[in-house]
Scaffold this motif. Structure first.
Motif, mmCIF file in Angstrom:
data_model
loop_
_atom_site.group_PDB
_atom_site.id
_atom_site.type_symbol
_atom_site.label_atom_id
_atom_site.label_comp_id
_atom_site.label_asym_id
_atom_site.label_seq_id
_atom_site.Cartn_x
_atom_site.Cartn_y
_atom_site.Cartn_z
ATOM 1 N N UNK A 7 0.852 -1.191 0.000
ATOM 2 C CA UNK A 7 0.000 0.000 0.000
ATOM 3 C C UNK A 7 0.885 1.237 0.000
ATOM 4 N N UNK A 8 0.723 2.087 -1.009
ATOM 5 C CA UNK A 8 1.432 3.370 -1.042
ATOM 6 C C UNK A 8 0.483 4.468 -0.578
ATOM 7 N N UNK A 9 0.999 5.400 0.237
ATOM 8 C CA UNK A 9 0.113 6.419 0.801
ATOM 9 C C UNK A 9 0.830 7.751 0.957
ATOM 10 N N UNK A 10 0.016 8.814 0.909
ATOM 11 C CA UNK A 10 0.532 10.167 1.157
ATOM 12 C C UNK A 10 -0.618 11.061 1.614
ATOM 13 N N UNK A 19 -8.045 0.795 3.688
ATOM 14 C CA UNK A 19 -7.189 -0.059 2.863
ATOM 15 C C UNK A 19 -6.434 -1.073 3.717
ATOM 16 N N UNK A 20 -5.888 -0.620 4.853
ATOM 17 C CA UNK A 20 -5.150 -1.530 5.738
ATOM 18 C C UNK A 20 -6.097 -2.558 6.359
ATOM 19 N N UNK A 33 2.455 -4.427 3.488
ATOM 20 C CA UNK A 33 3.553 -3.461 3.539
ATOM 21 C C UNK A 33 2.990 -2.078 3.236
ATOM 22 N N UNK A 34 3.143 -1.159 4.171
ATOM 23 C CA UNK A 34 2.673 0.221 3.985
ATOM 24 C C UNK A 34 3.890 1.110 3.737
ATOM 25 N N UNK A 35 3.900 1.779 2.589
ATOM 26 C CA UNK A 35 4.983 2.704 2.248
ATOM 27 C C UNK A 35 4.437 4.127 2.350
ATOM 28 N N UNK A 93 -3.520 1.267 -3.893
ATOM 29 C CA UNK A 93 -3.461 2.684 -3.544
ATOM 30 C C UNK A 93 -4.235 2.909 -2.254
ATOM 31 N N UNK A 94 -3.866 3.955 -1.526
ATOM 32 C CA UNK A 94 -4.474 4.162 -0.207
ATOM 33 C C UNK A 94 -5.959 4.489 -0.267
#
Length: 498
Positions: A7-10, A19-20, A33-35, A93-94
């Motif tokens: 999971x990519x997040x910003x 999402x998690x 895996x959270x980035x 995606x988040x």
């Protein structure tokens, strides 16, 4: 772990939580895996606290990585894949989320075909509240199928095998790393498609016609911030890359590149019209409006999106995954006569659907279906139309049974959309047809043919139950019809009993 969800997040903590949550709740356990691309909100605090809670319970599946500086979508995904330990990666995606059985269904399909390097499914497009807006179209016939590697790029060029956005796709980790990951040049705009093009050079693709993911459509999505002209330019660049990857066996059949580019201009002009961005239509269209092959490609694309069952192609390997390198002994084989009969039946059925759409005042779809069917029927050799009734009589009964079973697949795909929970499995219905044709052969005194037709279905208990149920329903219908006729007769002559 067999699977890792990256999971990519910003700065989207509210959406990231969903999402998690759906990733950790998967029915098939997987690593998550959270980035974090250097978020300035409370993302780091939330994920670390959740990680500690899970570790206290003996669950070490959640991994957190925070970039030292904002690096972008592509770089974050590449870091996440490197940190992951799963053999397969599910990017997320988040602002998107997964069905609880997404990984389980994907892994079941992947185990049946180890030669695959990429897998895709259907997805629901939802609003920020989670209410469904639109479902991505079925990619082909049946519940699942495989596209061999040498056919993938040809299918991508004609948009018959669309992989979709990251929420729909999973890929083999080693294939991703071998092809260099996501290219930051396309950051947030086709970096995923560029990766699908490269990964699919290393193996086969699996498609699941099941909705296993949810994509949130909202103004904050990264692709909504790009102009249509920019998205068109990137789309053209992707098509050029796909064009160069098409297998030599299809080089003589693919449309010219300038026709494909003209088709893309027509498509994006249509998108601009739908979004009421009228000032962008003419710059996008250019001279493509005068390109007839581009219009033909557009019509074919629309037809496939509306009814994928009309675009059956030779590279679809349908359940139970009869792969090209492992041909099943029960694969259906048709003679030229019965194959032609099947095609004419399909086109006739297509004409019927065209008339149904016209009655519903769906003029556009009705015209597309009808025009395509008439064009294909006219291409059929005239001698076959003239002598079809004599030709069909010469087709062996076992090939009639096979032709009916194949035609049933098309009908089944249509019925699934409306009666999915009420109809038996496709294989059960096909075995039922074999039993029916076996009985027809037996009544004609063709014992060997009867056994030959019935052999694959004899041990299928559900097929026998289906046959008995249909016979009982037909008997009941006959009784109802006879009663109805008696009632009509009594109404005609009220004094008949006096």
């Amino acid at each position: 772990m067999q699977f890792s969800i990256v999971i990519t997040t910003y700065n989207r903590l509210a959406l990231l939580k969903r999402a998690i949550e759906t990733s950790l709740a998967q029915s098939y356990p997987c690593e998550v895996v959270v980035v974090d691309d250097c978020s300035s909100d409370d993302t780091q605090t939330y994920v670390l606290e959740l990680q500690q809670q899970l570790v206290a319970q003996g669950d070490y599946r959640l991994i957190y990585h925070r970039n030292t500086q904002n690096s972008g979508h592509s770089a974050s995904m590449n870091l996440g894949v490197k940190r992951a330990s799963g053999l397969w990666i599910k990017p997320l995606d988040d602002d998107d989320y997964l069905d609880v059985n997404c990984i389980q269904h994907m892994w079941c399909a992947i185990k049946k075909h180890p030669g695959a390097v990429i897998c895709s499914c259907q997805a629901d497009q939802v609003n920020p509240d989670g209410q469904p807006l639109h479902r991505t179209p079925r990619a082909g016939p049946g519940k699942a199928f495989v596209v061999p590697q040498e056919d993938i790029h040809y299918g991508m060029l004609l948009e018959i095998v669309p992989f979709g956005t990251p929420v729909q796709v999973a890929f083999k980790r080693m294939a991703f790393l071998e092809m260099g990951g996501w290219d930051s040049y396309f950051d947030g705009n086709c970096d995923d498609i560029d990766s699908w093009i490269k990964i699919s050079q290393l193996g086969d693709a699996i498609f699941l016609n099941q909705c296993l993911a949810y994509r949130t459509m909202w103004e904050g999505a990264s692709n909504q911030k790009l102009s249509l002209q920019k998205r068109l330019e990137t789309n053209i660049l992707m098509k050029k890359k796909i064009y160069d990857c098409v297998s030599p066996r299809y080089q003589s059949n693919i449309p010219k590149l300038n026709h494909v580019i003209a088709y893309l201009r027509l498509h994006w002009a249509g998108v601009a019209f739908k979004q009421k961005k009228f000032n962008e239509i003419l710059p996008i269209l250019s001279f493509s409006i005068f390109c007839l092959p581009a219009w033909e490609l557009l019509i074919r694309a629309i037809l496939f999106r509306q009814s994928p069952w009309l675009s059956r192609t030779s590279w679809f390997s349908e359940p139970p995954f009869s792969f090209p390198e492992k041909q099943s002994s029960s694969k259906l084989k048709l003679s030229s006569n019965s194959s032609m009969h099947l095609e004419l039946s399909r086109y006739g059925f297509q004409l019927q659907q065209s008339w149904v759409q016209f009655k519903k005042r769906q003029w556009k779809l009705g015209w597309i279906l009808g025009f395509d069917a008439i064009k294909k029927i006219l291409k059929t050799p005239i001698f076959y139309h003239v002598s079809s009734q004599w030709n069909i009589r010469k087709v062996p009964l076992h090939e009639h049974a096979n032709a009916n079973a194949m035609l049933l697949e098309d009908i089944y795909d249509i019925l699934q959309n409306k009666y999915q929970s009420n109809i038996p499995d496709l294989q059960v219905l096909q075995h039922y047809l074999h039993l029916r044709w076996s009985w027809a052969a037996l009544r004609q005194g063709k014992l060997c043919t009867s056994v030959r037709i019935a052999f694959p279905a004899l041990l299928n208990r559900q097929a026998w139950q289906t046959w008995l149920k249909i016979v009982r329903l037909q008997h009941q219908q006959k009784r109802q019809n006879s009663v109805r006729r008696k009632r009509i007769d009594s109404l005609k002559d009220p004094h008949s009993d006096s």
